[in-house]
Design a protein around this motif. Sequence first.
Motif, PDB file in Angstrom:
ATOM      1  N   LYS A   1       0.829  -1.211   0.000  1.00 47.65           N
ATOM      2  CA  LYS A   1       0.000   0.000   0.000  1.00 47.65           C
ATOM      3  C   LYS A   1       0.867   1.266   0.000  1.00 47.65           C
TER       4      LYS A   1
ATOM      5  N   VAL B   1       1.879   1.727  -3.706  1.00 48.70           N
ATOM      6  CA  VAL B   1       0.852   2.256  -4.618  1.00 48.70           C
ATOM      7  C   VAL B   1       0.320   3.617  -4.166  1.00 48.70           C
TER       8      VAL B   1
ATOM      9  N   LEU C   1      -1.357   4.272  -1.248  1.00 46.30           N
ATOM     10  CA  LEU C   1      -2.535   4.271  -0.367  1.00 46.30           C
ATOM     11  C   LEU C   1      -2.138   4.580   1.079  1.00 46.30           C
TER      12      LEU C   1
ATOM     13  N   ARG D   1      -1.212  11.767  -9.512  1.00 48.04           N
ATOM     14  CA  ARG D   1      -2.333  11.191 -10.249  1.00 48.04           C
ATOM     15  C   ARG D   1      -1.845  10.581 -11.569  1.00 48.04           C
TER      16      ARG D   1
ATOM     17  N   ARG E   1      -0.154   7.384 -10.869  1.00 45.81           N
ATOM     18  CA  ARG E   1      -1.116   6.322 -10.543  1.00 45.81           C
ATOM     19  C   ARG E   1      -1.805   5.759 -11.784  1.00 45.81           C
TER      20      ARG E   1
ATOM     21  N   MET F   1      -3.587  -2.364 -10.288  1.00 41.00           N
ATOM     22  CA  MET F   1      -3.548  -3.127  -9.042  1.00 41.00           C
ATOM     23  C   MET F   1      -4.654  -4.171  -9.009  1.00 41.00           C
TER      24      MET F   1
END
Lengths: 255, 246
Positions: free
Chosen positions: A45, A48, A50, A74, A77, A82
């Motif tokens: 996490k 990525v 989070l 952004r 991402r 995922m």
Amino acid sequence: MIEVTDLYKEFKGIPVLKGVSTTFEKGVTNMIIGQSGSGKTVFLKCLVGLHVPDSGIICFDGRKQKELDIKEQRLLRQEIGMVFQGGALYDSLTVEENIMFPLKMFADQSFSERMDRVNFVLKRVNLENANKKFPAELSGGMQKRVSIARAIVMNPKYLFCDEPNSGLDPNTATVIDNLIKEITEEYQIITVINSHDMNSVMEIGEKIILLKDGVKEWEGSNKEIFITENEAVVNFVYSSNLFRKVREAYLKETK
Amino acid sequence: MKYLKHVGKYFLMLRQVFKKPQKWSVFREMLFREIEDLGLKSLGIIAFISFFVGGVVAIQTALNVDSPFIPKYLIGFATMRSMILEFAPTFMSVILAGKVGSYISSSIGTMRVTEQIDALEVMGINSLNYLVLPKIIATMFFYPLLISLAMFLGIFGGYVAGTLTNLFSSDDYLYGIRLDFDPYYIQYALIKTVVFAFVIATIPAYHGYYVKGGSLEVGRASTQAVVWTSVVIILLNYFLTQMLLA
């Protein structure tokens, strides 16, 4: 390449990651293993975005995650795909709409172009006749395949999978493993997989990292895992009689 | 202290919600979906309740006003006033807080516990803006229409009740509902409705979005959302009445 340097994360004063450093290469299936509570999911996490690490550096092909502004984050991402443990498919959308969702949000394509791409990825994950089905109508394995299809529909540079085999029968688990490995090699992406499944680790783990109590205990390949004497690996990977016997047989054979 | 923390977190959430949508076509699609889910699907229950509440108000007033010195047209007058000023905007908003609030809270909460919100975030989508803004716009746009309908049906319900029970004549009732009518009352009711609509969309969204745990916690969050939405509606009703009518 993803470079992780001295990653540290704690929750309410309790450290979960204690200075983890590693690198993940392109076209390689990287696996993070470890007992429950060892920090695998928190590590993933953090990668990525989070979770925000308390300290340490995560660098995606030269871009330091911490130094990116919101817009750049952004954009980064959008290069990440995922696969979540439970699939995380949108219940109210059909399979086709689920996969099309990132395209609708970010790609300037016509509906027919998007549809072509959806059909292409559905074919790639061997799920051609499920377009109009809702996630609730699919089996666990099919949901995972839809989740993979959604993760790769934007041609990601980085693919992260959190326990992609959990709750699947051995056959389906092997299908999912092979699919992830094929996709990684075919599209030359950086794949990082969290797993408990030792079959997967032995089968597709080209680079394996063992986390124990938030610390990287061992790093190696699925060949090296057979011969290592590292106590943490031996205790974790060969905790079952079957694997212990397989290891002993392998070591005897190679001697 | 705990409540202050929640209030602060709620306003921080709103800051994320009121950002420019990332893709207008997707926002428009979500908006129409929310108008259907939060507005159109509430039409039936609002129509049913307001019609019968109007009928009951008219009958109760008629039964309690039996003095020959009080004119019968006051029944229509009282029904119209109570429906427009309180029953339609406030009472119906509390009903909507129960129906729509629990739906918003549980749907967003389920998305949270099944990692669907995480999936949105990983894709680079502002999940609060994507999930909550269309709900706010949908409720603030649609509920004034819904409450206007509730006003009409409530007053009509009173008329039907009186006609069926012969407690008062239709002429008296129609005269009463037109007596001393001030269009500002409608304006006042609609201002209240817009404020309540905002509360109905955002408080349950807050409870759902920040839920932690599993299905049990989603259920608890849903209950809390309805309770807090109703409490805030009642409190705001007091302040708005003071501000707009006093």
